[in-house]
Motif scaffolding. Structure first.
Motif, PDB file in Angstrom:
ATOM      1  N   GLU A   1      19.104  42.678  14.888  1.00 54.35           N
ATOM      2  CA  GLU A   1      18.183  43.166  15.921  1.00 54.35           C
ATOM      3  C   GLU A   1      17.963  42.123  17.010  1.00 54.35           C
ATOM      4  O   GLU A   1      17.913  42.449  18.200  1.00 54.35           O
ATOM      5  N   LYS A   2      17.846  40.876  16.608  1.00 56.33           N
ATOM      6  CA  LYS A   2      17.667  39.801  17.594  1.00 56.33           C
ATOM      7  C   LYS A   2      18.894  39.706  18.495  1.00 56.33           C
ATOM      8  O   LYS A   2      18.768  39.580  19.720  1.00 56.33           O
ATOM      9  N   GLU A   3      20.060  39.759  17.899  1.00 54.39           N
ATOM     10  CA  GLU A   3      21.285  39.670  18.707  1.00 54.39           C
ATOM     11  C   GLU A   3      21.414  40.873  19.631  1.00 54.39           C
ATOM     12  O   GLU A   3      21.800  40.724  20.790  1.00 54.39           O
ATOM     13  N   GLU A   4      21.072  42.057  19.146  1.00 54.26           N
ATOM     14  CA  GLU A   4      21.141  43.246  19.993  1.00 54.26           C
ATOM     15  C   GLU A   4      20.149  43.161  21.150  1.00 54.26           C
ATOM     16  O   GLU A   4      20.448  43.594  22.258  1.00 54.26           O
ATOM     17  N   PHE A   5      18.970  42.606  20.904  1.00 57.82           N
ATOM     18  CA  PHE A   5      17.990  42.444  21.975  1.00 57.82           C
ATOM     19  C   PHE A   5      18.530  41.506  23.048  1.00 57.82           C
ATOM     20  O   PHE A   5      18.442  41.797  24.248  1.00 57.82           O
ATOM     21  N   ILE A   6      19.071  40.375  22.628  1.00 54.24           N
ATOM     22  CA  ILE A   6      19.614  39.410  23.592  1.00 54.24           C
ATOM     23  C   ILE A   6      20.743  40.053  24.387  1.00 54.24           C
ATOM     24  O   ILE A   6      20.744  40.013  25.620  1.00 54.24           O
ATOM     25  N   GLU A   7      21.696  40.661  23.698  1.00 50.93           N
ATOM     26  CA  GLU A   7      22.828  41.299  24.378  1.00 50.93           C
ATOM     27  C   GLU A   7      22.379  42.448  25.274  1.00 50.93           C
ATOM     28  O   GLU A   7      22.963  42.665  26.341  1.00 50.93           O
ATOM     29  N   GLY A   8      21.338  43.163  24.865  1.00 50.65           N
ATOM     30  CA  GLY A   8      20.853  44.288  25.643  1.00 50.65           C
ATOM     31  C   GLY A   8      20.096  43.896  26.891  1.00 50.65           C
ATOM     32  O   GLY A   8      19.842  44.723  27.762  1.00 50.65           O
ATOM     33  N   ASN A   9      19.723  42.622  26.991  1.00 49.00           N
ATOM     34  CA  ASN A   9      18.938  42.162  28.131  1.00 49.00           C
ATOM     35  C   ASN A   9      19.691  41.206  29.047  1.00 49.00           C
ATOM     36  O   ASN A   9      19.121  40.717  30.019  1.00 49.00           O
ATOM     37  N   CYS A  10      20.922  40.909  28.733  1.00 50.33           N
ATOM     38  CA  CYS A  10      21.717  40.056  29.628  1.00 50.33           C
ATOM     39  C   CYS A  10      23.177  40.486  29.590  1.00 50.33           C
ATOM     40  O   CYS A  10      23.584  41.232  28.715  1.00 50.33           O
ATOM     41  N   ASP A  11      23.927  40.030  30.553  1.00 51.87           N
ATOM     42  CA  ASP A  11      25.325  40.440  30.689  1.00 51.87           C
ATOM     43  C   ASP A  11      26.299  39.312  30.370  1.00 51.87           C
ATOM     44  O   ASP A  11      27.320  39.177  31.019  1.00 51.87           O
ATOM     45  N   LEU A  12      25.973  38.505  29.378  1.00 53.16           N
ATOM     46  CA  LEU A  12      26.904  37.464  28.964  1.00 53.16           C
ATOM     47  C   LEU A  12      27.886  38.047  27.950  1.00 53.16           C
ATOM     48  O   LEU A  12      27.503  38.849  27.098  1.00 53.16           O
ATOM     49  N   TYR A  13      29.127  37.614  28.038  1.00 57.48           N
ATOM     50  CA  TYR A  13      30.127  37.979  27.042  1.00 57.48           C
ATOM     51  C   TYR A  13      30.247  36.786  26.106  1.00 57.48           C
ATOM     52  O   TYR A  13      30.916  35.799  26.399  1.00 57.48           O
ATOM     53  N   PHE A  14      29.522  36.849  25.001  1.00 54.75           N
ATOM     54  CA  PHE A  14      29.372  35.693  24.122  1.00 54.75           C
ATOM     55  C   PHE A  14      30.668  35.165  23.525  1.00 54.75           C
ATOM     56  O   PHE A  14      30.808  33.943  23.394  1.00 54.75           O
ATOM     57  N   PRO A  15      31.652  35.993  23.166  1.00 50.03           N
ATOM     58  CA  PRO A  15      32.913  35.411  22.681  1.00 50.03           C
ATOM     59  C   PRO A  15      33.571  34.484  23.714  1.00 50.03           C
ATOM     60  O   PRO A  15      34.207  33.503  23.348  1.00 50.03           O
ATOM     61  N   ALA A  16      33.380  34.766  24.988  1.00 47.98           N
ATOM     62  CA  ALA A  16      33.988  33.925  26.031  1.00 47.98           C
ATOM     63  C   ALA A  16      33.360  32.542  26.090  1.00 47.98           C
ATOM     64  O   ALA A  16      34.001  31.592  26.546  1.00 47.98           O
ATOM     65  N   ILE A  17      32.110  32.423  25.643  1.00 45.63           N
ATOM     66  CA  ILE A  17      31.471  31.105  25.650  1.00 45.63           C
ATOM     67  C   ILE A  17      31.385  30.531  24.227  1.00 45.63           C
ATOM     68  O   ILE A  17      30.661  29.580  23.974  1.00 45.63           O
ATOM     69  N   ASN A  18      32.154  31.127  23.331  1.00 48.55           N
ATOM     70  CA  ASN A  18      32.319  30.634  21.961  1.00 48.55           C
ATOM     71  C   ASN A  18      31.007  30.445  21.202  1.00 48.55           C
ATOM     72  O   ASN A  18      30.787  29.414  20.560  1.00 48.55           O
ATOM     73  N   THR A  19      30.144  31.433  21.284  1.00 46.44           N
ATOM     74  CA  THR A  19      28.884  31.382  20.548  1.00 46.44           C
ATOM     75  C   THR A  19      28.400  32.797  20.289  1.00 46.44           C
ATOM     76  O   THR A  19      28.947  33.753  20.826  1.00 46.44           O
ATOM     77  N   THR A  20      27.384  32.900  19.475  1.00 48.83           N
ATOM     78  CA  THR A  20      26.740  34.196  19.254  1.00 48.83           C
ATOM     79  C   THR A  20      25.498  34.259  20.139  1.00 48.83           C
ATOM     80  O   THR A  20      25.002  33.219  20.594  1.00 48.83           O
ATOM     81  N   PRO A  21      24.959  35.444  20.363  1.00 49.56           N
ATOM     82  CA  PRO A  21      23.747  35.533  21.185  1.00 49.56           C
ATOM     83  C   PRO A  21      22.592  34.699  20.631  1.00 49.56           C
ATOM     84  O   PRO A  21      21.899  34.013  21.383  1.00 49.56           O
TER      85      PRO A  21
END
Length: 106
Positions: free
Chosen positions: A66-86
């Motif tokens: 849920e925390k990761e979905e909230f972060i991803e749902g509120n920003c447009d970062l593509y986390f695999p491209a920056i080698n991390t999780t939300p």
């Protein structure tokens, strides 16, 4: 996550959601430039408020997913491209803000 739950979380963590959406949107500059903009706009009061919201969010009873979905749902970062999780990314942002706080003006 259900839309209704996301909506409720956006209300509960309004400062964090606004920060994520305000700086990390689809038209953002490279991350280094975004961080420079954040630093330019930061002051002790607003950073303290943001850190409090991040702390409440990270310490909430929400599941990891849920925390990761909230972060991803509120920003447009593509986390695999920056080698991390939300969640790892937000924790790193929290650390950086805590380091920055003593040097900020009121």
């Amino acid at each position: 996550m259900l839309d209704e739950k996301m909506w409720l979380l956006r209300e509960e963590f309004e400062v964090l959601g606004n920060f994520l959406g305000g700086y990390f949107h689809q038209d953002m500059e490279p991350l280094e430039e975004v961080w420079a903009e954040i630093l330019e706009n930061a002051n002790r009061e607003s950073t303290t408020i943001l850190l409090n919201d991040i702390d409440r969010f990270l310490n909430s009873n929400l599941s990891h997913i849920e925390k990761e979905e909230f972060i991803e749902g509120n920003c447009d970062l593509y986390f695999p491209a920056i080698n991390t999780t939300p969640l790892e990314w937000l924790i790193q942002m929290q650390i950086e803000f805590k380091k920055l706080l003593p040097s900020l003006k009121d």
